[in-house]
Design an enzyme around this catalytic site. Structure first.
Site, PDB file in Angstrom:
ATOM      1  N   SER A   1       0.202  -5.656 -12.681  1.00  0.00           N
ATOM      2  CA  SER A   1      -1.099  -5.304 -12.961  1.00  0.00           C
ATOM      3  C   SER A   1      -1.419  -5.045 -14.409  1.00  0.00           C
ATOM      4  CB  SER A   1      -1.603  -4.290 -11.958  1.00  0.00           C
ATOM      5  OG  SER A   1      -2.931  -3.652 -12.562  1.00  0.00           O
TER       6      SER A   1
ATOM      7  N   TYR B   1       0.424   4.572  -8.250  1.00  0.00           N
ATOM      8  CA  TYR B   1       0.302   3.034  -8.026  1.00  0.00           C
ATOM      9  C   TYR B   1       0.683   2.361  -9.315  1.00  0.00           C
ATOM     10  CZ  TYR B   1      -1.997  -1.470  -8.086  1.00  0.00           C
ATOM     11  OH  TYR B   1      -2.042  -2.762  -8.030  1.00  0.00           O
TER      12      TYR B   1
HETATM   13  N1  LIG Z   1      -7.240  -6.806  -6.602  1.00  0.00           N
HETATM   14  C1  LIG Z   1      -6.988  -6.009  -7.754  1.00  0.00           C
HETATM   15  O1  LIG Z   1      -7.723  -5.712  -8.570  1.00  0.00           O
HETATM   16  C2  LIG Z   1      -5.479  -6.312  -8.426  1.00  0.00           C
HETATM   17  C3  LIG Z   1      -5.470  -5.916  -9.782  1.00  0.00           C
HETATM   18  C4  LIG Z   1      -4.060  -5.902 -10.109  1.00  0.00           C
HETATM   19  C5  LIG Z   1      -2.937  -6.234  -9.287  1.00  0.00           C
HETATM   20  N2  LIG Z   1      -3.133  -6.565  -8.055  1.00  0.00           N
HETATM   21  C6  LIG Z   1      -1.982  -6.741  -7.067  1.00  0.00           C
HETATM   22  O2  LIG Z   1      -2.152  -8.254  -6.756  1.00  0.00           O
HETATM   23  C7  LIG Z   1      -1.465  -7.924  -5.354  1.00  0.00           C
HETATM   24  C8  LIG Z   1      -2.430  -8.647  -4.257  1.00  0.00           C
HETATM   25  O3  LIG Z   1      -3.531  -7.570  -4.013  1.00  0.00           O
HETATM   26  P1  LIG Z   1      -4.866  -8.185  -3.432  1.00  0.00           P
HETATM   27  O4  LIG Z   1      -5.828  -7.929  -4.484  1.00  0.00           O
HETATM   28  O5  LIG Z   1      -4.888  -9.567  -3.226  1.00  0.00           O
HETATM   29  O6  LIG Z   1      -5.147  -7.245  -2.284  1.00  0.00           O
HETATM   30  P2  LIG Z   1      -5.366  -7.302  -0.754  1.00  0.00           P
HETATM   31  O7  LIG Z   1      -6.417  -8.190  -0.729  1.00  0.00           O
HETATM   32  O8  LIG Z   1      -5.509  -6.018  -0.324  1.00  0.00           O
HETATM   33  O9  LIG Z   1      -4.105  -8.079  -0.184  1.00  0.00           O
HETATM   34  C9  LIG Z   1      -2.771  -7.197   0.107  1.00  0.00           C
HETATM   35  C10 LIG Z   1      -1.879  -7.990   0.823  1.00  0.00           C
HETATM   36  O10 LIG Z   1      -0.653  -7.181   0.853  1.00  0.00           O
HETATM   37  C11 LIG Z   1      -0.278  -7.326   2.287  1.00  0.00           C
HETATM   38  N3  LIG Z   1       0.482  -6.014   2.634  1.00  0.00           N
HETATM   39  C12 LIG Z   1       0.022  -4.675   2.340  1.00  0.00           C
HETATM   40  N4  LIG Z   1       1.015  -3.761   2.863  1.00  0.00           N
HETATM   41  C13 LIG Z   1       2.080  -4.659   3.357  1.00  0.00           C
HETATM   42  C14 LIG Z   1       2.912  -4.346   4.218  1.00  0.00           C
HETATM   43  N5  LIG Z   1       3.331  -3.046   4.650  1.00  0.00           N
HETATM   44  N6  LIG Z   1       3.821  -5.207   4.740  1.00  0.00           N
HETATM   45  C15 LIG Z   1       3.585  -6.407   4.427  1.00  0.00           C
HETATM   46  N7  LIG Z   1       2.245  -6.884   3.742  1.00  0.00           N
HETATM   47  C16 LIG Z   1       1.456  -5.837   3.404  1.00  0.00           C
HETATM   48  C17 LIG Z   1      -1.524  -7.176   3.054  1.00  0.00           C
HETATM   49  O11 LIG Z   1      -1.472  -7.761   4.456  1.00  0.00           O
HETATM   50  P3  LIG Z   1      -1.376  -7.121   5.648  1.00  0.00           P
HETATM   51  O12 LIG Z   1      -2.416  -5.888   5.535  1.00  0.00           O
HETATM   52  O13 LIG Z   1      -1.898  -7.932   6.700  1.00  0.00           O
HETATM   53  O14 LIG Z   1      -0.166  -6.252   5.792  1.00  0.00           O
HETATM   54  C18 LIG Z   1      -2.236  -8.145   2.015  1.00  0.00           C
HETATM   55  O15 LIG Z   1      -1.774  -9.557   2.501  1.00  0.00           O
HETATM   56  C19 LIG Z   1      -1.023  -6.654  -5.172  1.00  0.00           C
HETATM   57  O16 LIG Z   1       0.411  -6.536  -5.662  1.00  0.00           O
HETATM   58  C20 LIG Z   1      -1.873  -5.813  -6.231  1.00  0.00           C
HETATM   59  O17 LIG Z   1      -1.270  -4.523  -6.503  1.00  0.00           O
HETATM   60  C21 LIG Z   1      -4.423  -6.636  -7.521  1.00  0.00           C
END
Ligand SMILES: NC(=O)c1ccc[n+]([C@@H]2O[C@H](COP(=O)([O-])OP(=O)(O)OC[C@H]3O[C@@H](n4cnc5c(N)ncnc54)[C@H](OP(=O)(O)O)[C@@H]3O)[C@@H](O)[C@H]2O)c1
Length: 285
Positions: free
Chosen positions: A136, A149
């Site tokens: 991130s 985080y």
């Molecule tokens: N959105 C942002 O602004 C942002 C910015 C920088 C970095 N990121 C990073 O990008 C990545 C994806 O995030 P996103 O924004 O796409 O978020 P998201 O829409 O909330 O997706 C998160 C995914 O992680 C899975 N997950 C969470 N806990 C889990 C567990 N215990 N076991 C298995 N799967 C799990 C969730 O699936 P289930 O709930 O079905 O398990 C979901 O598919 C993350 O690593 C996040 O830190 C996001």
């Protein structure tokens, strides 16, 4: 049917992971799509026969062990691994329990390490492979109220940087992705898991949260938040590229904050962040 190889995308039930799984499947990879929500994964598999749903809770050590064993035993090894599953919690450090911090590290750091360890022997046999780790912009600097985080993402950066050097001799690439703020379920999940901070914090911290809230409101004013396709496209581009870079960053605040972090010294960046987050000059009597 001949495929381009086997890929694994964790966190494929939503957001960046979901889009990445779909795009890789479209490019001809056979994609293991992993997350907890089975129905979401099954719905995804209906969209493309190259997607293989696998429900797993990465915070459950027994389930993770079984999943890792399954990955190690694959006759065709995973050659593209996207460590994407992750979540966040909020709160000033005094408001976050150590067990909550551990749960963040379980999913955001320890699970990716375990999955990398399960996939590497197969990649070494192939003498090729691509590991993409989702960091991130906060993998290089923290915002107040998200220290833990941010710590998980700093750790992802360190692991990725070391691993990149360790496995390059086997033709394996390690890519770090630093998204800015992206519109997914991420924010909603963090709010739900955090609960009502203002009702449980010590009164001393109320002005801190309030000033920070105002600061963030200003920081986000007029910023348009892109959808997950922006980062999924970046990941797929990196995977398919012959001349991959070590790190890719894209999205809001990459220019304004991440690049400033690299340009300024520690004192200068601290001053900038105090100003940007609305905490500059705040004194609680
Ligand atoms: N959105 C942002 O602004 C942002 C910015 C920088 C970095 N990121 C990073 O990008 C990545 C994806 O995030 P996103 O924004 O796409 O978020 P998201 O829409 O909330 O997706 C998160 C995914 O992680 C899975 N997950 C969470 N806990 C889990 C567990 N215990 N076991 C298995 N799967 C799990 C969730 O699936 P289930 O709930 O079905 O398990 C979901 O598919 C993350 O690593 C996040 O830190 C996001």
């Amino acid at each position: 049917m001949e495929t381009r190889g086997k890929a694994l995308v964790t966190g494929a039930s939503s957001g960046i992971g979901r889009e990445t799984a779909l795009k890789l499947a479209k490019e001809g990879f056979q994609v293991i799509a992993a997350a907890r929500r089975k129905e979401r994964l099954e719905e995804l598999a209906k969209q493309n026969p190259n997607i293989l749903p696998r429900s797993v809770d990465l915070s459950d050590s027994k389930a993770l062990d079984e999943f890792s064993k399954e990955l190690s035993d694959l006759s065709e090894p995973v050659s593209v691994l996207i460590n994407n599953a992750g979540f966040s919690l909020r709160g000033v450090l005094e408001d976050v329990s150590v067990s909550a911090v551990k749960s963040l590290f379980e999913v955001n750091l320890f699970a990716p390490i375990k999955i990398i360890q399960a996939c590497l022997p197969g990649m070494r046999r192939l003498r090729k492979g691509t590991i993409v780790n989702l960091s991130s912009i906060v993998g290089k600097f923290p915002f107040p109220t998200s220290g833990p985080y941010s710590a998980t993402k700093h750790a992802v950066e360190a692991i990725s940087d070391a691993l990149r050097m360790e496995v390059r001799p086997f033709g394996i690439r390690v890519i770090t992705i630093r998204p800015g703020v992206i519109g997914t379920e991420f924010n909603e999940t963090a709010n739900r898991l955090t609960g009502d901070l203002l009702s449980r914090t010590d009164p001393d911290y109320k002005p801190v949260y309030q000033a920070y809230g105002v600061g963030m409101g200003k920081l986000f004013a007029n910023v348009s938040i892109p959808g997950p396709e922006l980062i999924a496209d970046l990941i797929v581009e990196a995977v398919l590229s012959e001349s991959t870079k070590a790190v890719y960053a894209k999205g809001p605040f990459v220019k304004e904050l991440l690049e400033e972090r690299f340009r300024l010294d520690d004192e200068g960046f601290y001053e900038l962040m105090m100003e940007k987050t609305g905490l500059k000059g705040l004194v609680v009597k």
